[in-house]
Design a protein around this motif. Sequence first.
Motif, mmCIF file in Angstrom:
data_model
loop_
_atom_site.group_PDB
_atom_site.id
_atom_site.type_symbol
_atom_site.label_atom_id
_atom_site.label_comp_id
_atom_site.label_asym_id
_atom_site.label_seq_id
_atom_site.Cartn_x
_atom_site.Cartn_y
_atom_site.Cartn_z
ATOM 1 N N ILE A 80 78.371 36.512 -4.720
ATOM 2 C CA ILE A 80 79.816 36.747 -2.830
ATOM 3 C C ILE A 80 80.482 37.312 -3.784
ATOM 4 N N VAL A 81 81.531 37.434 -4.511
ATOM 5 C CA VAL A 81 82.793 38.330 -5.480
ATOM 6 C C VAL A 81 82.593 39.888 -4.989
ATOM 7 N N GLN A 82 81.007 39.699 -5.079
ATOM 8 C CA GLN A 82 80.753 41.793 -6.408
ATOM 9 C C GLN A 82 80.935 41.930 -4.136
ATOM 10 N N MET A 83 80.063 41.024 -3.254
ATOM 11 C CA MET A 83 79.675 41.614 -1.890
ATOM 12 C C MET A 83 81.148 41.738 -1.127
ATOM 13 N N ILE A 84 82.090 41.399 -1.753
ATOM 14 C CA ILE A 84 83.346 41.366 -0.442
ATOM 15 C C ILE A 84 84.188 42.283 -1.408
ATOM 16 N N ASN A 85 84.206 42.241 -3.133
ATOM 17 C CA ASN A 85 84.934 43.177 -3.946
ATOM 18 C C ASN A 85 83.906 43.648 -4.804
ATOM 19 N N PRO A 86 83.650 45.211 -4.538
ATOM 20 C CA PRO A 86 82.375 45.590 -4.946
ATOM 21 C C PRO A 86 83.122 46.763 -6.543
ATOM 22 N N SER A 87 84.294 46.482 -6.437
ATOM 23 C CA SER A 87 85.229 47.392 -7.327
ATOM 24 C C SER A 87 85.309 46.272 -9.017
ATOM 25 N N LYS A 88 85.092 44.726 -8.318
ATOM 26 C CA LYS A 88 84.982 43.880 -9.918
ATOM 27 C C LYS A 88 84.108 43.947 -10.192
ATOM 28 N N LYS A 89 83.044 43.841 -10.038
ATOM 29 C CA LYS A 89 81.599 44.428 -10.944
ATOM 30 C C LYS A 89 81.447 45.700 -11.645
ATOM 31 N N ILE A 90 82.248 46.367 -11.404
ATOM 32 C CA ILE A 90 82.464 47.835 -12.040
ATOM 33 C C ILE A 90 83.404 47.447 -13.070
ATOM 34 N N ASN A 91 84.342 46.984 -12.909
ATOM 35 C CA ASN A 91 85.075 46.689 -14.101
ATOM 36 C C ASN A 91 85.037 46.298 -14.842
ATOM 37 N N ASP A 92 83.878 44.876 -14.101
ATOM 38 C CA ASP A 92 83.654 43.850 -15.512
ATOM 39 C C ASP A 92 83.142 44.647 -15.941
ATOM 40 N N LEU A 93 81.744 45.615 -15.782
ATOM 41 C CA LEU A 93 81.218 45.903 -16.265
ATOM 42 C C LEU A 93 81.737 47.181 -17.307
ATOM 43 N N GLN A 94 82.698 47.417 -16.857
ATOM 44 C CA GLN A 94 83.603 48.244 -18.134
ATOM 45 C C GLN A 94 83.453 47.936 -19.121
ATOM 46 N N LYS A 95 84.047 46.299 -19.154
ATOM 47 C CA LYS A 95 84.769 45.737 -19.799
ATOM 48 C C LYS A 95 84.177 45.558 -21.293
ATOM 49 N N GLN A 96 82.220 45.196 -20.347
ATOM 50 C CA GLN A 96 81.547 44.715 -21.193
ATOM 51 C C GLN A 96 81.119 46.375 -22.162
ATOM 52 N N LEU A 97 80.871 47.041 -21.917
ATOM 53 C CA LEU A 97 81.095 48.544 -22.131
ATOM 54 C C LEU A 97 81.802 48.993 -23.020
ATOM 55 N N ASP A 98 83.209 48.352 -23.154
ATOM 56 C CA ASP A 98 84.448 48.682 -24.132
ATOM 57 C C ASP A 98 84.710 47.309 -24.866
ATOM 58 N N PHE A 99 83.479 46.870 -24.976
ATOM 59 C CA PHE A 99 82.969 45.739 -26.028
ATOM 60 C C PHE A 99 82.184 45.928 -26.871
ATOM 61 N N ALA A 100 81.605 46.416 -26.176
ATOM 62 C CA ALA A 100 79.913 46.738 -26.872
ATOM 63 C C ALA A 100 79.196 47.996 -26.057
ATOM 64 N N ASP A 101 79.522 48.826 -26.912
ATOM 65 C CA ASP A 101 79.533 50.567 -26.634
ATOM 66 C C ASP A 101 77.595 50.201 -26.601
#
Length: 212
Positions: A31-52
């Motif tokens: 539901i959050v991703q549908m309302i704010n799709p950029s949140k998913k991208i930001n969260d996945l970017q953080k995951q990538l920054d943590f583990a490349d």
Amino acid sequence: MIIFLPVLGSLIYVVTQVFNKTNLDVVQDEIVQMINPSKKINDLQKQLDFADTFQNHVNLADAFFEAGDYNNAIATYEKAIKDDYSKDDGVVKKLIVSYSKTGDHDKTVFCAEKIVGKPGFKGSKSQFLYGLALEELERSEEAEENLKAIDQRYSNYRERYILAQYFIDKGKSKDGKEILLEIISESQHMSKPNRIKYKDVVNDVKKLESSL
């Protein structure tokens, strides 16, 4: 009260008993991703920054792809595979779509030719996009050969409509009209959900056929 209390009670039961905490977290995240799709991208970017990792690159690229941000999807997919296009056919297929969407016909062809002999390529939408890119690069004979593979009954309606247009533009109106009539015939046997789903393309098909 007699009518609504059982319904309310059933809903409460479903929420409290059928859904566990994990399921509720997943639903809430969606539901959050549908309302704010950029949140998913930001969260996945953080995951990538943590583990490349390869998978984290792909997950982020998929999020860009789903959001229609094809330029960032391309950049992230390319970083994931690091010029090794044999690494993941699914990534290459999404690169084909992304390059097609951005109008980069050379790269569309380049990526398609990395999987052209792989299982599942023949008759696929990847092959269709390959054919369209070949036409843009004035490789018409190769283009037609690859485009025709999408003409499969009871499927690929939008692509077959485009193929019919292609034949008509090439002066092969008979071939184009045959495809249009096939789609019209198939539309008469569609289930109700499919009639709704393909309503627009069927209308386009009928308009084009009636203009011939």
